[in-house]
Design a protein around this motif. Structure first.
Motif, PDB file in Angstrom:
ATOM      1  N   LEU A  96       0.842  -1.205   0.000  1.00  0.00           N
ATOM      2  CA  LEU A  96       0.000   0.000   0.000  1.00  0.00           C
ATOM      3  C   LEU A  96       0.873   1.249   0.000  1.00  0.00           C
ATOM      4  O   LEU A  96       0.581   2.235  -0.677  1.00  0.00           O
ATOM      5  CB  LEU A  96      -0.941   0.000   1.214  1.00  0.00           C
ATOM      6  N   GLU A  97       1.976   1.182   0.737  1.00  0.00           N
ATOM      7  CA  GLU A  97       2.905   2.308   0.782  1.00  0.00           C
ATOM      8  C   GLU A  97       3.525   2.540  -0.606  1.00  0.00           C
ATOM      9  O   GLU A  97       3.697   3.676  -1.054  1.00  0.00           O
ATOM     10  CB  GLU A  97       3.985   2.020   1.844  1.00  0.00           C
ATOM     11  N   ALA A  98       3.839   1.436  -1.304  1.00  0.00           N
ATOM     12  CA  ALA A  98       4.401   1.556  -2.658  1.00  0.00           C
ATOM     13  C   ALA A  98       3.379   2.186  -3.612  1.00  0.00           C
ATOM     14  O   ALA A  98       3.724   3.060  -4.423  1.00  0.00           O
ATOM     15  CB  ALA A  98       4.843   0.190  -3.177  1.00  0.00           C
ATOM     16  N   VAL A  99       2.129   1.760  -3.514  1.00  0.00           N
ATOM     17  CA  VAL A  99       1.078   2.330  -4.369  1.00  0.00           C
ATOM     18  C   VAL A  99       0.956   3.836  -4.081  1.00  0.00           C
ATOM     19  O   VAL A  99       0.883   4.662  -4.998  1.00  0.00           O
ATOM     20  CB  VAL A  99      -0.283   1.625  -4.140  1.00  0.00           C
ATOM     21  N   ARG A 100       0.986   4.178  -2.792  1.00  0.00           N
ATOM     22  CA  ARG A 100       0.861   5.584  -2.392  1.00  0.00           C
ATOM     23  C   ARG A 100       2.048   6.405  -2.943  1.00  0.00           C
ATOM     24  O   ARG A 100       1.876   7.495  -3.488  1.00  0.00           O
ATOM     25  CB  ARG A 100       0.807   5.684  -0.854  1.00  0.00           C
ATOM     26  N   ALA A 101       3.247   5.827  -2.826  1.00  0.00           N
ATOM     27  CA  ALA A 101       4.447   6.548  -3.278  1.00  0.00           C
ATOM     28  C   ALA A 101       4.420   6.750  -4.799  1.00  0.00           C
ATOM     29  O   ALA A 101       4.779   7.820  -5.299  1.00  0.00           O
ATOM     30  CB  ALA A 101       5.699   5.780  -2.860  1.00  0.00           C
ATOM     31  N   ILE A 102       3.990   5.724  -5.533  1.00  0.00           N
ATOM     32  CA  ILE A 102       3.910   5.854  -6.994  1.00  0.00           C
ATOM     33  C   ILE A 102       2.850   6.894  -7.357  1.00  0.00           C
ATOM     34  O   ILE A 102       3.081   7.768  -8.199  1.00  0.00           O
ATOM     35  CB  ILE A 102       3.619   4.488  -7.653  1.00  0.00           C
ATOM     36  N   ALA A 103       1.677   6.808  -6.698  1.00  0.00           N
ATOM     37  CA  ALA A 103       0.585   7.756  -6.996  1.00  0.00           C
ATOM     38  C   ALA A 103       1.040   9.190  -6.739  1.00  0.00           C
ATOM     39  O   ALA A 103       0.791  10.088  -7.538  1.00  0.00           O
ATOM     40  CB  ALA A 103      -0.645   7.419  -6.172  1.00  0.00           C
ATOM     41  N   GLU A 104       1.741   9.374  -5.629  1.00  0.00           N
ATOM     42  CA  GLU A 104       2.191  10.714  -5.254  1.00  0.00           C
ATOM     43  C   GLU A 104       3.092  11.303  -6.353  1.00  0.00           C
ATOM     44  O   GLU A 104       2.952  12.449  -6.742  1.00  0.00           O
ATOM     45  CB  GLU A 104       2.964  10.618  -3.952  1.00  0.00           C
ATOM     46  N   ARG A 105       3.994  10.479  -6.864  1.00  0.00           N
ATOM     47  CA  ARG A 105       4.889  10.944  -7.931  1.00  0.00           C
ATOM     48  C   ARG A 105       4.108  11.110  -9.231  1.00  0.00           C
ATOM     49  O   ARG A 105       4.240  12.114  -9.925  1.00  0.00           O
ATOM     50  CB  ARG A 105       5.999   9.918  -8.165  1.00  0.00           C
ATOM     51  N   ALA A 106       3.305  10.079  -9.567  1.00  0.00           N
ATOM     52  CA  ALA A 106       2.658  10.035 -10.888  1.00  0.00           C
ATOM     53  C   ALA A 106       1.687  11.188 -11.088  1.00  0.00           C
ATOM     54  O   ALA A 106       1.549  11.695 -12.202  1.00  0.00           O
ATOM     55  CB  ALA A 106       1.934   8.701 -11.066  1.00  0.00           C
ATOM     56  N   LYS A 107       1.015  11.617 -10.010  1.00  0.00           N
ATOM     57  CA  LYS A 107      -0.002  12.666 -10.141  1.00  0.00           C
ATOM     58  C   LYS A 107       0.573  13.972 -10.669  1.00  0.00           C
ATOM     59  O   LYS A 107      -0.118  14.746 -11.296  1.00  0.00           O
ATOM     60  CB  LYS A 107      -0.679  12.906  -8.781  1.00  0.00           C
ATOM     61  N   SER A 108       1.881  14.198 -10.407  1.00  0.00           N
ATOM     62  CA  SER A 108       2.460  15.460 -10.877  1.00  0.00           C
ATOM     63  C   SER A 108       3.222  15.290 -12.196  1.00  0.00           C
ATOM     64  O   SER A 108       3.879  16.214 -12.664  1.00  0.00           O
ATOM     65  CB  SER A 108       3.392  16.021  -9.802  1.00  0.00           C
TER      66      SER A 108
END
Ligand SMILES: Cc1cc2nc3c(=O)[nH]c(=O)nc-3n(C[C@H](O)[C@H](O)[C@H](O)COP(=O)(O)OP(=O)(O)OC[C@H]3O[C@@H](n4cnc5c(N)ncnc54)[C@H](O)[C@@H]3O)c2cc1C
Length: 228
Positions: A96-108
Motif C-alpha cells: 500500500l505504501e508503494a502504491v501511495r508513493a507511486i501515486a504521489e509521484r505520478a499525479k504530478s
C-alpha cells in the motif's frame, strides 16, 4: 516489442557507455525496477549510472498491463497461512505504501495516471474470493467482495481494492528517468571486482544493482549455472 504503450510514444534516447568510468552505484537494467532504483539513489545524493542493454523501458515494462495495485491474485490468504497475520499485514502495508508513493509521484507527471479500483475475480470459485476479501479486511484494508464483474465477465466472486491506480508505464518511466545518468545499447557482458564491462567501456562502483532479471555474476548461488 510493439505494444499499446509503444504506439505513438517517443522515448528519450541516451548514448552508449564509452571508456572507463567510476561511480558510487551502478544499476544494470533500465526497466521499471532499474529506473526507480536509480531515481531513489540519485535523489538521495548517490552518484549513480544506469547501463541498459537495449532502450530504456524496452523489456517487460513495455508489455505490462500497468495496474498499480497492492492486490496480487489471492495472495493474502496464502501469506497468512504460510507466515502468519503479522507478516501478511507487513507485506500488505509495504504494498500500500508503494502504491501511495507511486501515486504521489505520478499525479504530478505527464503519465495519464488515474486513481481506479483494482478487481480480481474468479469465474468458478466464489468462496475463495470471499475468503480473500475477508482476510484482507482482517489485515486492516477495506477490500470489498462482490459477485459481479464489469464487461459481462462470468464471475463467481470478485475482490475489489479501492483507491488503486493505472498509468502509461512508459510515460511514467520517461519522466522518472529525467536527469539520470543513463547509457543505452550498453549490455553488461561481465561483472568482476565491482566493475561492469560493456563492449565499449566499464563502470567501477561501490554498489551494483542487478535490475536485469538475473544476477549473472559467477558468484554466490551459482545463478549463472541455473540460468544456463
Ligand atoms: C503481461 C504482463 C502484465 C503485467 N502486468 C502488471 C501489472 O498490471 N502491474 C504490475 O505492477 N506489474 C505487472 N507486470 C509485471 C511488471 O510489468 C514487471 O514486473 C516490470 O515491468 C519488470 O520491470 P524490470 O525493470 O524488472 O524488468 P524489465 O522492464 O524487463 O527491465 C530489465 C532491463 O534489463 C535490461 N538488461 C537485461 N540484461 C542486461 C544486461 N546484461 N546489461 C544491461 N541491461 C540488461 C533489459 O534490456 C531490460 O530493459 C506485468 C508483466 C507482464 C509480462
Amino acid at each position: 516489442m510493439d505494444t499499446i504503450w509503444t504506439r505513438d510514444f517517443s522515448a528519450q534516447s541516451y548514448p552508449p557507455l564509452m571508456g572507463e568510468q567510476e561511480r558510487e552505484a551502478l544499476v544494470i537494467g533500465g526497466g521499471m525496477a532499474g529506473i526507480l532504483i536509480a531515481r531513489e539513489l540519485t535523489d538521495a545524493g548517490v552518484r549513480c549510472a544506469v547501463l541498459e542493454a537495449n532502450r530504456v523501458g524496452s523489456g517487460v515494462t513495455a508489455g505490462t498491463t500497468a495496474v498499480v495495485s497492492a492486490q496480487h491474485a489471492t495472495l493474502y490468504q496464502d501469506l497468512v497461512k504460510s507466515f502468519g497475520t503479522e507478516k501478511a499485514r507487513g507485506y500488505l502495508n509495504a504494498n500500500l505504501e508503494a502504491v501511495r508513493a507511486i501515486a504521489e509521484r505520478a499525479k504530478s507527471l505527464e503519465c495519464d495516471y488515474e486513481e481506479r479500483p483494482s478487481l480480481m475475480w474468479s469465474a468458478t470459485d466464489g468462496a475463495k474470493m470471499r475468503r480473500e476479501a475477508h482476510t484482507v479486511q482482517e489485515l486492516g484494508f477495506p477490500a470489498v467482495f462482490t459477485d459481479t464483474a464489469p464487461m459481462g465477465i462470468r464471475c463467481a466472486g470478485a475482490v475489489m481494492f479501492p483507491g488503486m491506480g493505472q498509468f502509461h508505464p512508459l510515460k511514467f518511466l520517461r519522466a522518472m528517468a529525467e536527469g539520470l545518468e543513463i547509457y543505452e545499447l550498453s549490455a553488461v557482458r561481465k561483472v568482476k571486482n565491482m566493475t561492469a564491462y560493456t563492449d565499449a567501456g566499464s563502470v567501477r562502483a561501490k554498489s551494483i544493482v542487478f535490475a536485469c532479471h538475473f544476477p549473472f555474476m559467477d558468484r554466490r548461488g551459482l545463478y549463472f549455472m541455473k540460468m544456463h
